[in-house]
Write a protein that holds these residues in place. Structure first.
Motif, short mmCIF file in Angstrom:
data_model
loop_
_atom_site.label_atom_id
_atom_site.label_comp_id
_atom_site.label_asym_id
_atom_site.label_seq_id
_atom_site.Cartn_x
_atom_site.Cartn_y
_atom_site.Cartn_z
N GLN A 232 0.82 -1.21 0.00
CA GLN A 232 0.00 0.00 0.00
C GLN A 232 0.86 1.26 0.00
N GLY A 233 1.92 1.26 0.81
CA GLY A 233 2.78 2.43 0.90
C GLY A 233 3.48 2.72 -0.42
N VAL A 234 4.04 1.70 -1.04
CA VAL A 234 4.77 1.89 -2.29
C VAL A 234 3.82 2.25 -3.43
N GLU A 235 2.71 1.52 -3.54
CA GLU A 235 1.77 1.80 -4.63
C GLU A 235 1.17 3.19 -4.50
N ARG A 236 0.85 3.62 -3.30
CA ARG A 236 0.27 4.95 -3.11
C ARG A 236 1.25 6.03 -3.58
N ALA A 237 2.53 5.85 -3.24
CA ALA A 237 3.53 6.83 -3.66
C ALA A 237 3.71 6.84 -5.17
N LEU A 238 3.80 5.66 -5.79
CA LEU A 238 4.00 5.58 -7.24
C LEU A 238 2.79 6.12 -8.00
N GLU A 239 1.60 5.75 -7.56
CA GLU A 239 0.39 6.20 -8.24
C GLU A 239 0.21 7.71 -8.11
N SER A 240 0.55 8.24 -6.93
CA SER A 240 0.47 9.69 -6.75
C SER A 240 1.45 10.39 -7.68
N GLY A 241 2.65 9.82 -7.83
CA GLY A 241 3.64 10.41 -8.72
C GLY A 241 3.20 10.40 -10.17
N LEU A 242 2.62 9.28 -10.60
CA LEU A 242 2.14 9.19 -11.98
C LEU A 242 1.01 10.19 -12.24
N ALA A 243 0.07 10.27 -11.30
CA ALA A 243 -1.05 11.20 -11.48
C ALA A 243 -0.56 12.64 -11.49
N ALA A 244 0.40 12.96 -10.62
CA ALA A 244 0.93 14.31 -10.57
C ALA A 244 1.65 14.67 -11.86
N LYS A 245 2.40 13.73 -12.43
CA LYS A 245 3.11 13.97 -13.68
C LYS A 245 2.12 14.21 -14.82
N GLU A 246 1.08 13.39 -14.89
CA GLU A 246 0.09 13.55 -15.95
C GLU A 246 -0.57 14.92 -15.90
N LYS A 247 -0.96 15.35 -14.69
CA LYS A 247 -1.60 16.65 -14.56
C LYS A 247 -0.63 17.79 -14.85
N LYS A 248 0.62 17.60 -14.44
CA LYS A 248 1.61 18.67 -14.64
C LYS A 248 1.85 18.93 -16.12
N VAL A 249 2.06 17.88 -16.90
CA VAL A 249 2.36 18.08 -18.33
C VAL A 249 1.14 18.60 -19.08
N ALA A 250 -0.07 18.28 -18.61
CA ALA A 250 -1.28 18.67 -19.32
C ALA A 250 -1.69 20.10 -19.05
N PHE A 251 -1.33 20.63 -17.87
CA PHE A 251 -1.84 21.95 -17.48
C PHE A 251 -0.76 23.00 -17.24
N THR A 252 0.49 22.65 -17.42
CA THR A 252 1.54 23.63 -17.17
C THR A 252 1.55 24.73 -18.24
N LYS A 253 1.92 25.94 -17.79
CA LYS A 253 2.10 27.04 -18.74
C LYS A 253 3.58 27.29 -19.00
N THR A 254 4.43 26.53 -18.31
CA THR A 254 5.89 26.61 -18.53
C THR A 254 6.44 25.20 -18.74
N PRO A 255 6.11 24.56 -19.85
CA PRO A 255 6.54 23.17 -20.09
C PRO A 255 8.04 23.06 -20.32
N LYS A 256 8.56 21.87 -20.07
CA LYS A 256 9.96 21.59 -20.38
C LYS A 256 10.16 21.52 -21.88
N ALA A 257 11.40 21.73 -22.31
CA ALA A 257 11.71 21.64 -23.73
C ALA A 257 11.34 20.25 -24.25
N GLY A 258 10.61 20.21 -25.33
CA GLY A 258 10.18 18.94 -25.92
C GLY A 258 8.84 18.46 -25.42
N GLU A 259 8.30 19.11 -24.37
CA GLU A 259 7.01 18.71 -23.82
C GLU A 259 5.94 19.76 -24.05
N GLU A 260 6.23 20.74 -24.88
CA GLU A 260 5.28 21.84 -25.11
C GLU A 260 3.94 21.34 -25.65
N HIS A 261 3.99 20.35 -26.53
CA HIS A 261 2.77 19.87 -27.18
C HIS A 261 1.82 19.18 -26.21
#
Length: 402
Positions: A232-261
């Motif tokens: 539970q501890g490991v999965e919760r951390a990994l799943e939170s990280g994946l969800a956070a990454k997905e939201k970050k790339v989709a809604f950021t206004k300052t994307p990393k180079a190569g992730e603008e699209h």
């Protein structure tokens, strides 16, 4: 006959002995055998010794050798049996597969064994990999088994609201058409913006590979604890990280180079069209109206909760009608709340597509400063907005002089 009877009795006696006792007996007889062999060599070169003396020593040597062989046979057999029993018990203790009848609990135990083996840099037991649907027959690659991959990518404990409305896949070298059907008439697309977009960008989307890592810190206490707490501890951390990454790339206004699209707020020539209004409510209404009917039919609204409360306060105008009403009643469309959505996004989110390329990898890393072990997940993600014309960004503009 008498000697065979003695050997048979000795064999029966040794068969009832413990492994430790057999080792001691082997050592004792072995020392006697070495002593007799030394005496026999000395007698052989002593010209004063008789043939009877040599025969007596040879007889004693043969008797001791036979006794040693009998004990060794029993020792080797018992040792092999105990090793097999220990290995089987160890496997049963660590995985619990032998007595575990519940398929869900069996998967939990397998996950725990995978995590422990990875952190301790040991091979993952075959039973654990099989229980998790591992497709890797060689065991050489550090690929996360199928069951764990699917659960991490498709069933997060920490929700990313886009997972409920966007498309998610886990396919290698993915290419998909931007529109789901075509007609023999080139002018069949009624929406002129869609037709222009297809002419400029083509009608096929190719997904790339954008590598990122998620770290799940695990203490030695948790590693040694119960399977449920560890998983539970490991999965919760990994799943939170994946969800956070997905939201970050989709809604950021300052994307990393190569992730603008990957961002809905991408700027430039390929940016999503903006539709304005005097306030958030009006901007969303105008954005919905500006969508082509093909997209408006399945349109949804993604916005942050703070903006929604402003709309509710404006619509209530002194009463509490909209506070009790579901968000869908405001615009007649489903609303998803994402704090990272700095401006409301309106559109058909079936044209928002996340793909995890390749198999998810796992490894371990140790923080030397804290002594905490990290279970590390490496993934390759891409988010493609297949048709920008299927979306609108609702923005608020202030009329000068107002």
């Amino acid at each position: 006959m008498k000697k065979n009877m003695v050997l048979k009795l000795n064999l029966q006696f040794f068969a009832g002995s413990t492994l430790f006792e057999l080792k001691q007996n082997m050592a004792t007889i072995g020392q006697q055998l070495q002593k007799i062999e030394g005496e026999l060599s000395a007698k052989a070169i002593d010209t004063t010794s008789t043939m009877d003396d040599l025969k007596a020593l040879q007889s004693s040597k043969a008797d001791l050798q036979m006794r040693f062989d009998v004990i060794k046979q029993q020792h080797d057999q018992m040792e092999a049996e105990q090793k097999a029993k220990f290995a089987a018990q160890q496997k049963a203790d660590s995985l619990g597969f032998a007595n575990e009848k519940d398929p869900k609990q069996k998967v939990v135990k397998a996950k725990a064994e995978l995590i422990r083996a990875t952190i301790r840099q040991q091979p993952v037991p075959l039973e654990a990999k099989a229980a998790l649907g591992d497709r890797n027959d060689t065991g050489g690659e550090k690929l996360l088994p199928t069951t764990m991959t699917n659960e991490l990518l498709m069933e997060p404990l920490v929700k990313n609201p886009l997972r409920e409305i966007s498309v998610f896949t886990n396919l290698m070298n993915l290419e998909v058409p931007k529109i789901s059907f075509q007609l023999d008439d080139d002018d069949f697309i009624d929406d002129t913006e869609t037709a222009k977009e297809l002419k400029v960008t083509g009608d096929v989307v190719k997904f790339g590979r954008n590598k990122f890592k998620v770290f799940a810190p695990v203490s030695e206490t948790v590693i040694r604890g119960t399977d449920v707490n560890l998983v539970q501890g490991v999965e919760r951390a990994l799943e939170s990280g994946l969800a956070a990454k997905e939201k970050k790339v989709a809604f950021t206004k300052t994307p990393k180079a190569g992730e603008e699209h990957m961002s809905f707020y991408q700027t430039g020539a390929t940016a999503i069209k903006r539709v304005s209004g005097a306030d958030i409510y009006e901007a969303v209404v105008n954005a919905l109206a500006d969508l082509h009917e093909d997209y408006r039919e399945n349109a949804k609204i993604v916005m942050n909760y703070a903006d929604y409360t402003k709309v509710v306060k404006f619509l209530n105008n002194g009463n509490s009608t909209y506070f009790a009403a579901p968000p869908e009643s405001v615009w007649g469309k489903s609303v998803k709340f994402v704090d990272a959505a700095s401006e409301p996004i309106v559109g058909d989110f079936s044209y928002s597509h996340f793909n995890y390329d390749l198999d998810v990898l796992y490894e371990r890393d140790k923080n030397v400063r804290t002594g905490i072990e990290d279970f590390v997940l490496t993934a390759y993600l891409d988010h493609q907005i297949k048709l920008k014309s299927a979306f609108r960004i609702a923005e608020v503009t202030t009329v000068q002089g107002a």
